[in-house]
Design an enzyme around this catalytic site. Sequence first.
Site, PDB file in Angstrom:
ATOM      1  N   ASN A  74       0.934  -1.362  -0.027  1.00  0.00           N
ATOM      2  CA  ASN A  74       0.080  -0.130  -0.014  1.00  0.00           C
ATOM      3  C   ASN A  74       0.820   1.241   0.086  1.00  0.00           C
ATOM      4  O   ASN A  74       0.583   2.118  -0.793  1.00  0.00           O
ATOM      5  CB  ASN A  74      -0.799  -0.114   1.323  1.00  0.00           C
ATOM      6  N   HIS A 465     -16.086   2.707 -14.750  1.00  0.00           N
ATOM      7  CA  HIS A 465     -15.800   1.896 -13.702  1.00  0.00           C
ATOM      8  C   HIS A 465     -17.244   1.250 -13.342  1.00  0.00           C
ATOM      9  O   HIS A 465     -17.270   0.504 -12.185  1.00  0.00           O
ATOM     10  CB  HIS A 465     -15.470   2.788 -12.521  1.00  0.00           C
ATOM     11  N   HIS A 622     -15.178  -3.676   0.644  1.00  0.00           N
ATOM     12  CA  HIS A 622     -15.309  -2.938  -0.608  1.00  0.00           C
ATOM     13  C   HIS A 622     -16.681  -2.499  -1.399  1.00  0.00           C
ATOM     14  O   HIS A 622     -16.714  -1.898  -2.244  1.00  0.00           O
ATOM     15  CB  HIS A 622     -14.509  -3.800  -1.726  1.00  0.00           C
TER      16      HIS A 622
END
Length: 716
Positions: A74, A465, A622
């Site tokens: 990350n 997206h 998510h």
Amino acid sequence: MFFYRALQTDGQFMANLTVAPKETLQIIDLQRPEFYINRELSLLEFNKRVLAQAKDENVPLLERLNYLCISCSNLDEFYEVRVAGVIQMEAIDPKATGQDGLNPHEQLELISVNAHELVTEQYRVLNELLIPKLKQENIRFIRRTDWTEAQHQWLQTYFSDQLLPILSPVGLDSAHPFPRILNKSLNFIISLTGKDAFGRNSGRAILQAPRSLPRIIQFPAEETQSGPTDFVFLSSIIHAFVGELFNGMHVKGCYQFRVTRNSDFFVDDDAIDDLLLAVQGELATRNYGDEVRLEIDANCPDETVSFLLDRFEMTKDRLFLVDGPVNLNRLQEIIALVGRPDLKFASFKPTTPLQFSRNTDIFAVIKKQDILLHHPFESFSPVVEFLRQAAVAPDVLAIKQTLYRTGAESPIVNALIKAAMAGKEVTVVIELRARFDEKDNISLAAKLQEAAVHVVYGVVGYKTHAKMCLVLKREGKELRNYVHLGTGNYHPKTALLYTDYGLFSCDKDLGEDVRRVFAQLTSLGKVSKLNKLLQSPFTLHSGIIEKIEREIAYAQAGKAAKIIFKANAIVEEQIIQALYRASQAGVKIKLIIRGICCLKPGIPGVSENIEVRSIIGRFLEHARVYAFANDGNWEVYAASADLMNRNMFQRVEACFPIESKRLHNRILHDLDTYLSDNSQSWSLQANGSYKQNHRKRNEAAIQAQTVLMQELQNQP
């Protein structure tokens, strides 16, 4: 807009509400910088929460090692993209400020302080916590000072046979300038004395370790009289035998280093004729972007550190001196090499909804009722089966699909190819600019085109997206649209790791909305008003704000008002201000935000009615859900979009209603479970830090992900 207001935009119901006059309401400038958390610092706070999992003794040991690696990965991406962007902004417009009032230089200073603290903690966790714990489990990293004679002999042979032929050190002189260093590659700077075969004595050489080489090597137990899980770092082997690369010279020192580069790329939407060629061109330069971070072995002499800083034109604030491997990410290799299921999470098999088990005709099941899937607790296989059956069903005429990230060998792609080869009309919208998946998506596009699939690269200037699939099926004299809409990618592997919702439906209005959006993506024509979907960049932002304003109106009329959002990030200023106004009006707001949160809860007179929590657990949270109490008639939406500027205005996103009361009650139950978590949840404080929630005395431990897993395992 410094005071509450009620928009007359969501039907005529507001006309019947009694709203307090504006002059009686507190006037506060909601644009004040102290009301906002810096985006980059919030992202670093998220990484601290990930690293905290590596310190949690309740987490299995190899999973703790995995969390450490994730925190390092990350941080790599953070520097490659986010810090690189701030550095560019400092060069372009040094006085520019965001909603938090910080200019680029101020941001970089705070990032440096926080990132250095994070990296120091990462190596402390590795050296003081994980390595000793792994050693207790007979998983050992053998230092070169501790090699036995048998291990040394085996490694000598390994170096000569496997490494020496492919290593290419570069002695530095006028004919051999400092080489281009690949992004995030393992490198060594070597101090030398003596002259080479040509009488040169530069004093330094650079050795780049090819990426094809494993970074961790397992000792063969029998040949080296080692334990079954004894390992050695590639860097240790190179350190030990590097002298063999410099015959006739003496190696004074050998030190690891790694450079992180700007890996974002820019495609000028106004200047390109072919998006595919533009993306391919940018990919070729990604590994050699501007330097943004330098990691060096902590034992490296100051003179050599200064030499590298000078070569990379780097300041000390972006220098990290590390006590261990310069790339901790590669420690993930251990997890696969060690066959120790007792040190990992217990095995888990997602369930399949009974509706699909009882009826193998997936279209008949969907025709009967909407179906909601919650991954990874429920299997992704019905989504794959949906496309497989569509590919072979003779009455299916067309399939339309968006693909953002799907994986190299995908059953989804195989089904689409099979459908096209069967003569069906197959259209796929592929987003070429899905960050770090660009190369795979270019290959995927070529593969689909070879099978006569109509491939579209989205819309120039807007990433596609949205997660949508539409199947057009002839049923008697009618044509019916069957749709799948999701919050996550069509990727079977990540569906085992990420929590996401997916909805199957053949609702007429919803199907027509999806068809219109696909028509917009392929034809670039305007879409007439959608029936049920909220879509970025057109109606999603305004739609969410309107629904927040509706809750404000209910609260001002003395009615109970509540909002629950679950997302990965909240950054967009107008939505934050709308939530502040709602809090001021008395709306109870619960935000479950996994990562970046620029909103500050608990500010007196502004956000005391807002609670923000983050869930960090076995699975990556998510799913995006936006729920509004609506005077007791809850409206629940799931979406592909987070509450960020890019999702609202620079992407094509789909936000879809969960209209079945049974299904939206199920989502509300899930949200309540997350809000009850007292084991893996963290609460955001007004100063931007997070505090882990712990159960109270005599209170049962609640881990939301475990609860949901058990509930779906035991469903009737």
